[in-house]
Design a protein around this motif. Structure first.
Motif, PDB file in Angstrom:
ATOM      1  N   GLN A  45      -6.388  13.478 -32.685  1.00 19.23           N
ATOM      2  CA  GLN A  45      -7.238  12.744 -33.617  1.00 19.23           C
ATOM      3  C   GLN A  45      -7.228  13.403 -34.997  1.00 19.23           C
ATOM      4  O   GLN A  45      -7.202  12.712 -36.021  1.00 19.23           O
ATOM      5  N   SER A  46      -7.216  14.721 -35.017  1.00 18.91           N
ATOM      6  CA  SER A  46      -7.235  15.442 -36.292  1.00 18.91           C
ATOM      7  C   SER A  46      -5.980  15.165 -37.103  1.00 18.91           C
ATOM      8  O   SER A  46      -6.035  15.096 -38.337  1.00 18.91           O
ATOM      9  N   ARG A  47      -4.853  15.023 -36.441  1.00 25.65           N
ATOM     10  CA  ARG A  47      -3.596  14.753 -37.152  1.00 25.65           C
ATOM     11  C   ARG A  47      -3.646  13.396 -37.850  1.00 25.65           C
ATOM     12  O   ARG A  47      -3.258  13.274 -39.010  1.00 25.65           O
ATOM     13  N   VAL A  48      -4.118  12.393 -37.123  1.00 22.90           N
ATOM     14  CA  VAL A  48      -4.254  11.074 -37.743  1.00 22.90           C
ATOM     15  C   VAL A  48      -5.326  11.112 -38.826  1.00 22.90           C
ATOM     16  O   VAL A  48      -5.170  10.527 -39.899  1.00 22.90           O
ATOM     17  N   GLY A  49      -6.418  11.818 -38.557  1.00 21.49           N
ATOM     18  CA  GLY A  49      -7.506  11.906 -39.526  1.00 21.49           C
ATOM     19  C   GLY A  49      -7.093  12.567 -40.816  1.00 21.49           C
ATOM     20  O   GLY A  49      -7.593  12.205 -41.894  1.00 21.49           O
ATOM     21  N   ALA A  97       4.346   2.727 -33.052  1.00 29.02           N
ATOM     22  CA  ALA A  97       5.295   3.804 -32.768  1.00 29.02           C
ATOM     23  C   ALA A  97       5.143   4.933 -33.778  1.00 29.02           C
ATOM     24  O   ALA A  97       5.178   6.117 -33.427  1.00 29.02           O
ATOM     25  N   LEU A  98       4.963   4.583 -35.050  1.00 28.72           N
ATOM     26  CA  LEU A  98       4.771   5.599 -36.089  1.00 28.72           C
ATOM     27  C   LEU A  98       3.467   6.362 -35.880  1.00 28.72           C
ATOM     28  O   LEU A  98       3.410   7.581 -36.053  1.00 28.72           O
ATOM     29  N   LEU A  99       2.412   5.640 -35.504  1.00 32.70           N
ATOM     30  CA  LEU A  99       1.127   6.289 -35.277  1.00 32.70           C
ATOM     31  C   LEU A  99       1.175   7.198 -34.051  1.00 32.70           C
ATOM     32  O   LEU A  99       0.607   8.294 -34.065  1.00 32.70           O
ATOM     33  N   ASP A 100       1.861   6.764 -33.012  1.00 31.75           N
ATOM     34  CA  ASP A 100       2.019   7.614 -31.832  1.00 31.75           C
ATOM     35  C   ASP A 100       2.801   8.877 -32.181  1.00 31.75           C
ATOM     36  O   ASP A 100       2.486   9.977 -31.695  1.00 31.75           O
ATOM     37  N   ARG A 111       1.600  13.157 -32.311  1.00 29.41           N
ATOM     38  CA  ARG A 111       2.321  14.259 -31.664  1.00 29.41           C
ATOM     39  C   ARG A 111       2.931  15.241 -32.660  1.00 29.41           C
ATOM     40  O   ARG A 111       3.504  16.251 -32.243  1.00 29.41           O
ATOM     41  N   GLU A 112       2.814  14.973 -33.954  1.00 25.56           N
ATOM     42  CA  GLU A 112       3.461  15.798 -34.976  1.00 25.56           C
ATOM     43  C   GLU A 112       2.658  17.079 -35.234  1.00 25.56           C
ATOM     44  O   GLU A 112       1.530  17.031 -35.720  1.00 25.56           O
TER      45      GLU A 112
END
Length: 317
Positions: A117-121, A17-20, A24-25
C-alpha cells in the motif's frame, strides 16, 4: 467463440497490470521507510487521531480532498467560458489553500500502511504534489496576466489530480487502505453462544486466540475475574491482537499501535478509526462461552454485571 476472442476477454487490463507491478516494486522502499519514520515522529499529540479521523469513524483524508478537487474541477469548467479567468483563479487559490490539510491527513494515514500500500501511496502523493505545483504555476500566470498559460497549467494540474485520484481509489478499494477490516464479523458469526474453552485455558492477563465460525477472536481473563472477548483481527489493517499487549483494561495492536478497550472494543487510540466487534461472555460448567454483542443485546434494565459467573446467566461485556 474463437480462441483469439477468448484470449482477448481474459487478458488483464493494462492499467491493473501496471498497478500490480507498482505494488511489487521495491526500489523506493528505503525512501518510504525514511518518510514514514519522519511522519510518525512528528509531535502531533492528539492531533494525530484527529487527522486519522477516529472522531469521524473513518479516515478524514477522503473528506478533506473534496475541497481542492471540487475547486479545481470548477475552475476548469470556468476556464472553458470566455471572461471567467478571474473567478477560475480564485477557485485555483482556494484549492491550493485546502490542499495542505488534506495532504497532512493523507500522510499520517500513509505512514501506517503495509508495504504494498505504501508503494502505491507514494506515487499517489507524487501525483497530487505535481498537481499542486502545476496549479501554483497556473495561479502565478493568472496573476501576471498570462491567462492562456494559466489555463494550460490548470488543465495539466487537473490531469495530475485525475491520476492521483485513480491511485487513491486503488488504495481504498483494491488494497482496502482505510477500510474497516473487522466489518464482516457480525455477518458471519451465528447469533448464539459459542464454547471457546475451559476457564483454566485462559491465564489471567494473557491474550488468547480462539476461532468461532472461522472468525478469530481474542479472549482475555482479567485478574479480577472479568472475561472479555473481541474480534481478534484489528479493524485498522487486520493485525493480530492476540499478539498485542494487554494493560489497563485495553489491548494494543502489535502492528501499528491501535488501542482497544477490552470491555466493549472501543478504539481508544488510532490509527484504527473503527472499534472492534465485542462479545458477551459467560461461564457454563467451567467453560467460557461467547456471543457476539449486537444492537439491543444489552438488557433494558441496565448493563451486565461485568464479571463472568457460574451458570447460564453470568455474562460479561
Amino acid at each position: 467463440m474463437s480462441a483469439t476472442h477468448r484470449r482477448r476477454r481474459t487478458k488483464q487490463n493494462r492499467v491493473l497490470a501496471l498497478l500490480d507491478r507498482l505494488e511489487r516494486e521495491p526500489r523506493a522502499d528505503r525512501l518510504i521507510d525514511t518518510l514514514q519514520s519522519g511522519i510518525r515522529s512528528l509531535p502531533l499529540g492528539r492531533g494525530r487521531d484527529l487527522l486519522h479521523g477516529r472522531w469521524l469513524g473513518h479516515p478524514v483524508h477522503p473528506l478533506l480532498v473534496q475541497v481542492p478537487v471540487g475547486s479545481w474541477m470548477s475552475a476548469a469548467v470556468l476556464d472553458t467560458r470566455p471572461g471567467r479567468s478571474r473567478e477560475a483563479g480564485l477557485l485555483v487559490g482556494v484549492g491550493l489553500a485546502a490542499a495542505a490539510p488534506a495532504a497532512l491527513a493523507g500522510a499520517v494515514d500513509w505512514a501506517d500502511l503495509h508495504r504494498e500500500q505504501s508503494r502505491v501511496g507514494l506515487v499517489h502523493a507524487v501525483a497530487n504534489w505535481a498537481a499542486v505545483g502545476l496549479y501554483a504555476t497556473s495561479l502565478v500566470c493568472r496573476v501576471k496576466g498570462r491567462t492562456a498559460a494559466g489555463r494550460a497549467y490548470g488543465f495539466l494540474g487537473l490531469t495530475a489530480v485525475g491520476v492521483g485520484g485513480m491511485l487513491g481509489g486503488h488504495l481504498a478499494y483494491r488494497q482496502a487502505s482505510g477500510a474497516n477490516h473487522a466489518e464482516e464479523v457480525p455477518h458471519v458469526i451465528r447469533d448464539t453462544w459459542h464454547r471457546v474453552g475451559a476457564v483454566a485455558e485462559f491465564p489471567a492477563g494473557e491474550p488468547v486466540r480462539r476461532v468461532v465460525d472461522d472468525v478469530p477472536i481474542l479472549v482475555v481473563r482479567e485478574t479480577g475475574g472479568e472475561i472479555h472477548a473481541l474480534a481478534e483481527r484489528c479493524s485498522h489493517l487486520a493485525g493480530p491482537l492476540s499478539e498485542g499487549t494487554v494493560a489497563d483494561g485495553c489491548v494494543q495492536c502489535p502492528w501499528h499501535g491501535s488501542v482497544f478497550r477490552l470491555s466493549d472494543g472501543w478504539n481508544v487510540r488510532g490509527p484504527a478509526t473503527a472499534p472492534q466487534p465485542a462479545f458477551d461472555t459467560r461461564i457454563t460448567d467451567g467453560h467460557v462461552e461467547v456471543r457476539l454483542r449486537r444492537d439491543g443485546l444489552r438488557e433494558a434494565n441496565g448493563k451486565w454485571s461485568g464479571k463472568a459467573t457460574q451458570g447460564t446467566q453470568g455474562r460479561t461485556g
